[in-house]
Design an enzyme around this catalytic site. Structure first.
Site, PDB file in Angstrom:
ATOM      1  CB  THR A 128       3.459   8.381  13.403  1.00  0.00           C
ATOM      2  OG1 THR A 128       4.235   9.450  13.229  1.00  0.00           O
ATOM      3  CG2 THR A 128       1.982   8.690  13.257  1.00  0.00           C
ATOM      4  CG  ASP A 129       7.028  11.797  16.034  1.00  0.00           C
ATOM      5  OD1 ASP A 129       6.440  11.462  15.050  1.00  0.00           O
ATOM      6  OD2 ASP A 129       8.330  12.155  16.330  1.00  0.00           O
ATOM      7  CD  GLU A 130       4.269  13.028  10.945  1.00  0.00           C
ATOM      8  OE1 GLU A 130       3.276  13.521  10.558  1.00  0.00           O
ATOM      9  OE2 GLU A 130       5.203  12.556  10.366  1.00  0.00           O
ATOM     10  CE1 TYR A 154       0.972   8.336   8.201  1.00  0.00           C
ATOM     11  CE2 TYR A 154       2.370  10.060   9.400  1.00  0.00           C
ATOM     12  CZ  TYR A 154       1.868   8.836   9.356  1.00  0.00           C
ATOM     13  OH  TYR A 154       2.898   7.967   9.865  1.00  0.00           O
TER      14      TYR A 154
HETATM   15  P1  NAD Z   1       5.743   2.941   3.730  1.00  0.00           P
HETATM   16  O1  NAD Z   1       4.493   3.867   2.900  1.00  0.00           O
HETATM   17  O2  NAD Z   1       6.638   2.923   3.095  1.00  0.00           O
HETATM   18  O3  NAD Z   1       4.910   1.508   3.609  1.00  0.00           O
HETATM   19  C1  NAD Z   1       3.682   1.027   3.630  1.00  0.00           C
HETATM   20  C2  NAD Z   1       3.335  -0.194   3.037  1.00  0.00           C
HETATM   21  O4  NAD Z   1       2.032  -0.741   3.293  1.00  0.00           O
HETATM   22  C3  NAD Z   1       3.291  -0.413   1.624  1.00  0.00           C
HETATM   23  O5  NAD Z   1       4.297  -1.770   1.380  1.00  0.00           O
HETATM   24  C4  NAD Z   1       2.196  -0.493   1.132  1.00  0.00           C
HETATM   25  O6  NAD Z   1       2.083  -1.296  -0.249  1.00  0.00           O
HETATM   26  C5  NAD Z   1       1.335  -1.252   2.203  1.00  0.00           C
HETATM   27  N1  NAD Z   1       0.012  -0.961   2.142  1.00  0.00           N
HETATM   28  C6  NAD Z   1      -0.583   0.479   2.220  1.00  0.00           C
HETATM   29  N2  NAD Z   1      -2.250   0.200   2.263  1.00  0.00           N
HETATM   30  C7  NAD Z   1      -2.144  -1.292   2.355  1.00  0.00           C
HETATM   31  C8  NAD Z   1      -3.608  -1.912   2.602  1.00  0.00           C
HETATM   32  N3  NAD Z   1      -4.606  -1.362   2.459  1.00  0.00           N
HETATM   33  N4  NAD Z   1      -3.065  -3.442   2.701  1.00  0.00           N
HETATM   34  C9  NAD Z   1      -2.247  -3.720   2.674  1.00  0.00           C
HETATM   35  N5  NAD Z   1      -0.966  -3.273   2.550  1.00  0.00           N
HETATM   36  C10 NAD Z   1      -1.024  -1.885   2.448  1.00  0.00           C
HETATM   37  O7  NAD Z   1       5.524   3.177   5.203  1.00  0.00           O
HETATM   38  P2  NAD Z   1       6.602   3.105   6.052  1.00  0.00           P
HETATM   39  O8  NAD Z   1       7.148   4.424   6.311  1.00  0.00           O
HETATM   40  O9  NAD Z   1       7.253   1.932   6.150  1.00  0.00           O
HETATM   41  O10 NAD Z   1       5.767   3.140   7.398  1.00  0.00           O
HETATM   42  C11 NAD Z   1       5.210   1.942   8.068  1.00  0.00           C
HETATM   43  C12 NAD Z   1       4.575   2.130   9.390  1.00  0.00           C
HETATM   44  O11 NAD Z   1       5.290   2.869  10.192  1.00  0.00           O
HETATM   45  C13 NAD Z   1       3.339   2.888   9.061  1.00  0.00           C
HETATM   46  O12 NAD Z   1       2.206   2.627   9.752  1.00  0.00           O
HETATM   47  C14 NAD Z   1       3.881   4.562   9.346  1.00  0.00           C
HETATM   48  O13 NAD Z   1       2.545   5.206  10.115  1.00  0.00           O
HETATM   49  C15 NAD Z   1       4.681   4.228  10.533  1.00  0.00           C
HETATM   50  N6  NAD Z   1       5.555   5.245  10.885  1.00  0.00           N
HETATM   51  C16 NAD Z   1       6.384   5.490   9.906  1.00  0.00           C
HETATM   52  C17 NAD Z   1       7.375   6.567  10.021  1.00  0.00           C
HETATM   53  C18 NAD Z   1       8.606   6.988   9.240  1.00  0.00           C
HETATM   54  O14 NAD Z   1       9.254   7.652   9.397  1.00  0.00           O
HETATM   55  N7  NAD Z   1       8.293   6.389   7.909  1.00  0.00           N
HETATM   56  C19 NAD Z   1       7.494   7.002  11.501  1.00  0.00           C
HETATM   57  C20 NAD Z   1       6.849   6.600  12.545  1.00  0.00           C
HETATM   58  C21 NAD Z   1       5.843   5.680  12.269  1.00  0.00           C
HETATM   59  P1  TYD Z   2       8.935  13.925   5.456  1.00  0.00           P
HETATM   60  O1  TYD Z   2      10.030  13.075   5.015  1.00  0.00           O
HETATM   61  O2  TYD Z   2       7.829  14.116   4.478  1.00  0.00           O
HETATM   62  O3  TYD Z   2       8.188  13.287   6.995  1.00  0.00           O
HETATM   63  P2  TYD Z   2       7.300  14.070   7.823  1.00  0.00           P
HETATM   64  O4  TYD Z   2       6.382  15.061   7.127  1.00  0.00           O
HETATM   65  O5  TYD Z   2       6.425  12.694   8.305  1.00  0.00           O
HETATM   66  O6  TYD Z   2       8.048  14.443   8.911  1.00  0.00           O
HETATM   67  O7  TYD Z   2       9.235  15.361   5.922  1.00  0.00           O
HETATM   68  C1  TYD Z   2      10.410  15.560   6.543  1.00  0.00           C
HETATM   69  C2  TYD Z   2      10.419  17.120   6.893  1.00  0.00           C
HETATM   70  O8  TYD Z   2      11.121  17.644   5.689  1.00  0.00           O
HETATM   71  C3  TYD Z   2       9.233  17.627   7.108  1.00  0.00           C
HETATM   72  O9  TYD Z   2       9.571  18.753   7.881  1.00  0.00           O
HETATM   73  C4  TYD Z   2       8.793  18.406   5.582  1.00  0.00           C
HETATM   74  C5  TYD Z   2      10.246  18.563   5.153  1.00  0.00           C
HETATM   75  N1  TYD Z   2      10.357  18.388   3.617  1.00  0.00           N
HETATM   76  C6  TYD Z   2      10.876  19.299   2.948  1.00  0.00           C
HETATM   77  O10 TYD Z   2      11.288  20.408   3.286  1.00  0.00           O
HETATM   78  N2  TYD Z   2      10.846  19.199   1.407  1.00  0.00           N
HETATM   79  C7  TYD Z   2      10.236  17.920   0.695  1.00  0.00           C
HETATM   80  O11 TYD Z   2      10.385  17.876  -0.422  1.00  0.00           O
HETATM   81  C8  TYD Z   2       9.846  16.832   1.645  1.00  0.00           C
HETATM   82  C9  TYD Z   2       9.189  15.518   1.242  1.00  0.00           C
HETATM   83  C10 TYD Z   2       9.820  17.226   3.280  1.00  0.00           C
END
Ligand code: NAD
Ligand code: TYD
Length: 366
Positions: A128-130, A154
């Protein structure tokens, strides 16, 4: 890249990636390893030609057995605890899965792939960019050389996993790549994250809880463009390198929310059946969806701005996101309207109990 092990393939981005990859590489074999935590959903893989193994990435023996028995040559690692708010309420699971789980995968990969020198393999780590922390309004966007400065449990756990992946390349010669991506949105997004939460709340006439002043900035990327970026890294990325993947769509939360509210109002105006299906929606009662906006206490340690400089992925890999936010968001809203059964299944399951247990007390305190 004939036999892939995709961890977390029953979650949001993982399931989109499996679908994306199989469309372009129909002869690939995909094994999904997913623990099916609250965020994982078996139904996400319905109709998809992939094998689902329910198991834990921390189970090094299981991972080793899968690598060997399926002759895996490519591991794409999505599995994680992914929600910042949950990491604030309970960081332990994030250390367990994101740090120890990634390390267990690396150990299994090293044992299997490096036992016979020259075995072709790739370990791709999705991050992630975070990990880069937060930006002021005038700071340049995150590049691959921006120092790590994670602010939430996280992002700290993801930063630790990135470092382990890097170390396994430099120390043991494991063929790794890493991608650091901005905020995704699109189909199968779990309804605790901003966009799906607000769509579903709006359909029920529930408040849209905006943290703080709502002026935090995120760089929104449609999930299929993220999948495209990962594919380009797998196909052409240099070993040991990291690539930033972004959408070039930096928007303050309030602008995202206003887009969502306006799109919801026009969807109801164009399709009279929506008012019958969702009678509690503001739009069904002749009120603007924006009337549901509600400013609530800010997230502790809330990062102000993320922005991604993806010029390295563009110049080295030819990565260009295909969608702008307006078109990506419109198709996402329609996916949620067309797939009510999918999100109802989640809302009626264990997720409801978790929200009631964790958010009721926090809302009362704020
Ligand atoms: P998500 O929470 O939707 O899915 C995570 C999946 O991992 C789930 O299916 C869960 O069951 C599985 N999981 C969790 N713990 C596990 C374990 N111990 N063993 C096996 N499986 C397990 O997450 P996402 O949004 O799809 O994110 C996927 C990846 O991308 C993550 O690594 C996250 O850090 C990264 N990422 C997400 C975003 C975003 O905007 N969602 C952005 C940048 C990077
Ligand atoms: P989120 O989807 O949780 O992603 P991230 O925290 O990884 O960026 O949140 C996106 C943005 O929206 C973040 O600035 C937090 C804000 N947010 C709210 O204002 N209200 C909410 O209920 C949630 C879940 C997020």
């Amino acid at each position: 890249m004939n036999s892939l092990l995709v961890t977390g393939g029953a979650g949001f981005i993982g399931t989109n990636f499996v679908r994306f990859w199989l469309k372009r590489h129909p002869s690939s074999r995909i094994t999904v390893l997913d623990l099916l935590t609250y965020a994982g959903n078996r139904a996400n893989l319905d109709g998809v030609d992939a094998e689902l193994v329910v198991g834990d990435i921390r189970d090094e023996a299981l991972v080793g057995e899968l690598l060997a028995s399926r002759s895996i040559d490519t591991l794409v690692h999505f599995a994680a605890e992914s929600h910042v708010d949950r990491s604030i309420l309970g960081p332990d699971a994030f250390i367990e899965t994101n740090v120890l789980g990634t390390h267990a995968l690396l150990k299994a990969a090293r044992k299997y792939w490096l036992a016979t020198p020259g075995t072709p393999h790739r370990f791709h780590h999705v991050s992630t960019d975070e990990v880069y922390g937060t930006l002021s309004a005038t700071d340049p966007a995150f590049s691959e050389t921006t120092p790590y400065a994670p602010n939430s449990p996280y992002s700290a756990s993801k930063a630790a996993s990135d470092h382990l992946v890097r170390a396994y390349h430099h120390t043991y010669g494991l063929n790794v790549t890493t991608s650091n991506c901005s905020n995704n949105y699109g189909p199968f997004h779990f309804p605790e994250k901003l966009i799906p939460l607000f769509i579903i709340n709006a359909l029920h006439g529930r408040a849209l809880p905006i943290y703080g002043d709502g002026m935090q900035v995120r760089d929104w990327l449609h999930v299929e463009d993220h999948c495209l970026g990962i594919s380009r890294v797998l196909e052409a990325g240099r070993l040991g390198e990291t690539y930033n993947i972004g959408g070039g769509a930096e928007l303050p939360n309030l602008q995202v929310i206003d887009t969502l509210c306006a799109a919801m109002d026009s969807a109801f105006a164009q399709d009279p059946t929506l008012a019958a299906r969702f009678p509690d929606a503001a739009a069904a009662k002749g009120m603007p969806t924006a009337s549901l906006k509600s400013f609530v206490a800010d997230r502790p340690g809330h990062d102000r701005r993320y922005a991604i400089d993806c010029s390295k992925a563009s110049s080295e890999l030819g990565y260009v996101p295909a969608r702008d936010f307006a078109s990506g968001f419109a198709s996402t809203l329609h996916w949620y309207l067309d797939n009510e059964g999918w999100w109802r299944g989640i809302l009626d399951g264990s997720y409801r109990a978790w929200v009631e247990a964790n958010y009721a007390s926090r809302d009362a305190a704020s």
